[in-house]
Design a protein around this motif. Structure first.
Motif, short mmCIF file in Angstrom:
data_model
loop_
_atom_site.label_atom_id
_atom_site.label_comp_id
_atom_site.label_asym_id
_atom_site.label_seq_id
_atom_site.Cartn_x
_atom_site.Cartn_y
_atom_site.Cartn_z
N UNK A 107 63.97 -77.78 25.50
CA UNK A 107 64.10 -79.20 25.81
C UNK A 107 63.17 -79.97 24.87
N UNK A 108 63.64 -80.20 23.65
CA UNK A 108 62.77 -80.66 22.56
C UNK A 108 62.19 -82.04 22.81
N UNK A 109 62.92 -82.89 23.54
CA UNK A 109 62.42 -84.25 23.79
C UNK A 109 61.45 -84.30 24.96
N UNK A 110 61.45 -83.24 25.76
CA UNK A 110 60.59 -83.23 26.96
C UNK A 110 59.84 -81.90 27.06
N UNK A 111 59.41 -81.37 25.93
CA UNK A 111 58.91 -79.99 25.93
C UNK A 111 57.58 -79.83 26.68
N UNK A 112 56.89 -80.92 26.98
CA UNK A 112 55.66 -80.83 27.76
C UNK A 112 55.87 -81.26 29.21
N UNK B 75 61.36 -75.65 20.59
CA UNK B 75 61.68 -74.28 20.17
C UNK B 75 62.01 -74.14 18.69
N UNK B 76 62.37 -75.24 18.00
CA UNK B 76 62.58 -75.11 16.56
C UNK B 76 61.28 -74.92 15.79
N UNK B 77 60.13 -75.14 16.46
CA UNK B 77 58.84 -74.90 15.83
C UNK B 77 58.57 -73.40 15.69
N UNK B 78 59.29 -72.59 16.45
CA UNK B 78 59.07 -71.14 16.40
C UNK B 78 59.30 -70.60 15.00
N UNK B 79 60.41 -70.96 14.36
CA UNK B 79 60.70 -70.47 13.02
C UNK B 79 59.70 -71.01 12.01
N UNK C 214 70.19 -66.41 18.55
CA UNK C 214 69.33 -65.24 18.71
C UNK C 214 69.23 -64.44 17.42
N UNK C 215 70.34 -64.25 16.73
CA UNK C 215 70.32 -63.50 15.47
C UNK C 215 69.42 -64.19 14.45
N UNK C 216 69.48 -65.52 14.41
CA UNK C 216 68.62 -66.26 13.48
C UNK C 216 67.14 -66.01 13.79
N UNK C 217 66.79 -66.05 15.06
CA UNK C 217 65.40 -65.83 15.46
C UNK C 217 64.95 -64.40 15.17
N UNK C 218 65.80 -63.43 15.52
CA UNK C 218 65.43 -62.02 15.34
C UNK C 218 65.40 -61.64 13.86
N UNK C 219 66.36 -62.14 13.08
CA UNK C 219 66.32 -61.91 11.63
C UNK C 219 65.01 -62.42 11.04
#
Length: 538
Positions: free
Chosen positions: A213-218, A245-249, A284-289
């Motif tokens: 929930x990128x706009x309400x992540x806190x 969650x896009x900050x993960x990459x 998921x594949x993008x994250x795991x790759x």
């Protein structure tokens, strides 16, 4: 008293494991998806405890009209009711025969297989698939998200209070659903129990919670209950460990991966109906790759699981370990260099087993009786095995074939690349001197790099072509170097022959000179003797 002793023994064992450096895992990544059962995703996976033959469920209690499992081809479906109330009807005191009439729909019996879920099946084929892994509570998202981080739900059984939060001292408040935050929780809702994040902070173990929930992540929500905990409300600075969650990459690429990480998807990426499961796989594949191609892969354990049953059928009756669960089986994949290859793990596990794994690796105390009693999932790993290589997807594999097998064109390209790799190593070790050979090696290396790039992109015909070009060029470089060596050898031989000839001539000259000198000496002696003889006669 028994629980206290159990916790003490468990903590001591876990601490010894961690201090003994038996577990080479430094990073734990939990990818938490939504609303699927094991049978719905892996019910036809070879060797797993999947859909029984000839299973069929009644359309109504006592009805002779039945519904059998059927293959779904639509990768996006409507949502099903997955409340605690409906789950209990489907469970039917362990008979597991009430799903169709609990939902009022045949859809609950639909399942996917490798045709819709090729990448999930690929991971199962090369790493670990848990086929006896249960949700922690027989109900929807929020209670199960709480179990994943705290080993309990605070007696919540639904996503909102709705009269189901029996313990007013443990949780208070309710839903705050808005159009901007449809899964939001009221600011009045407060959880007053300990999370694993509290334990991690006490041990200075870094962690991060990436919220879809990128706009309400806190903000507190069904998929992100952390801001509703008193320990976070009393210390808002701790919310800095939350990120979209896009900050993960981004963090992964910059080398900023925390030691324990939760990654929560956006709604579209979550597999939660009506979301398209193809979108969820790509996410998921993008994250795991990205993890596999990073510096962190050699020391990482990845857990991929789904937070509740979502209203879908599963045939295994969940053991009832307490008032609240276990809930229905959900898929769980364990992906790591040390995960047993192609292993189907039948060990009874649940969301608090992932907590137990975190506690085991970092020597943390258990939080509740649930995680104290849970398996720690170590049986899924072999820390003495040669580490598994990354499985970058989409990959060079035969479609619809399990266990995962290389395709013929991929195998040919792989063999040619192996040959080129060997020649390249030999060429670099040979220290060529010939300029033409060195130039050819440079061209061969360019072809080799192009072959690797094509192989990584699964363009195997192009990879074969460039690999063969590299092989030809490396061999030509050897030819140039050998030709140069022959020329040098011939020159050396000619030099040797000339030198030998000169030496022979010199020796011959000396011999001739010596012989002549000797004969001359003999003539002189004879002349002198003749003179003496003549002189005596006179």
């Amino acid at each position: 008293m028994t629980f206290a002793v159990l916790v003490l023994v468990s903590l001591s064992f876990q601490t010894n494991l961690a201090r003994g450096a038996i577990i080479p895992i430094q990073h734990i990544v939990i990818l938490y998806q939504e609303n699927r059962t094991f049978d719905q995703y892996f019910g036809t996976y070879p060797g797993a405890n999947g859909l029984p033959m000839n299973v069929a469920l009644p359309k109504a209690r006592g009805s002779n009209e039945i519904v059998s499992p059927f293959h779904l081809t639509n990768t996006s479906t409507r949502d099903l009711d997955h409340s605690s109330r409906v789950a209990r009807i489907a469970y039917d005191n362990g008979k597991m025969d009430g799903f169709v009439y609990a939902e009022g729909s045949d859809l609950t019996m639909g399942y996917y297989d490798h045709r819709e879920l090729p990448y999930y099946w690929d991971y199962a084929s090369k790493f670990v698939l848990m086929d006896n892994f249960f949700s922690s509570e027989m109900g929807p998202s929020l209670p199960n998200h709480l179990y994943l981080i705290a080993g309990q739900s605070g007696e919540l059984t639904e996503n909102t209070q709705g009269g189901t939060c029996e313990s007013r001292e443990i949780c208070q408040g309710g839903s705050n659903r808005t159009s901007n935050n449809p899964y939001g929780l009221s600011n009045n809702l407060t959880f007053n129990f300990t999370t694993v994040m509290d334990q991690l902070d006490n041990r200075d173990v870094s962690w991060k919670y990436y919220n879809g929930d990128k706009d309400n992540y806190k903000d507190a929500g069904y998929w992100n209950p952390l801001p509703a905990f008193a320990s976070f409300k009393n210390n808002p600075a701790r919310l800095n460990n939350l990120a979209p969650n896009d900050q993960f990459l981004v963090d992964l690429a910059k080398g900023n991966l925390a030691q324990v990480v939760w990654v929560i998807p956006t709604e579209d990426e979550s597999d939660h109906p009506t979301a398209n499961v193809e979108v969820g796989q790509k996410y998921l594949v993008t994250a795991i790759n990205a993890i596999m191609q990073s510096e962190y892969w050699p020391s990482t354990a990845i857990f991929v699981t789904w937070d509740d049953y979502g209203g879908w059928y599963d045939h295994v009756a969940p053991p009832q370990v307490d008032t609240f669960g276990l809930g229905f089986r959900v898929p769980c994949l364990i992906i790591s260099p040390y995960a047993k290859e192609g292993f189907i793990d039948h060990t009874q596990s649940e969301f608090t087993s992932i907590l137990k794994f975190i506690e085991t690796v970092h020597g943390l105390p258990t939080l509740t009786q649930r995680d104290a009693m849970a398996s720690n999932m170590l049986e899924a790993f072999d820390f003495s095995q040669p580490p598994n290589p990354p499985l970058i997807l989409p990959g060079p594999y035969m479609p619809d074939h399990y266990p995962l097998t290389w395709s013929q064109s991929a195998t040919q390209a792989k063999d040619l690349l192996a040959n080129a790799t060997s020649l390249k190593s030999q060429a670099l070790a040979a220290n060529f001197n010939n300029s033409e050979a060195l130039s050819t090696v440079a061209s061969a290396t360019d072809e080799y790099n192009l072959a690797q790039q094509a192989f990584a992109a699964s363009d195997f015909p192009t990879a074969q072509q460039h690999a063969q070009n590299a092989i030809n060029l490396f061999q030509r470089a050897y030819h140039f170097e050998q030709a140069n060596t022959v020329q040098e050898d011939n020159a050396y031989l000619n030099y040797t022959l000339v030198t030998a000839a000169i030496a022979i001539i010199a020796v011959g000259t000396v011999v001739v000179y010596s012989a002549r000198k000797k004969r001359a000496g003999k003539r002189t002696q004879q002349s002198m003797r003749s003179n003496l003889d003549n002189s005596f006669q006179m």
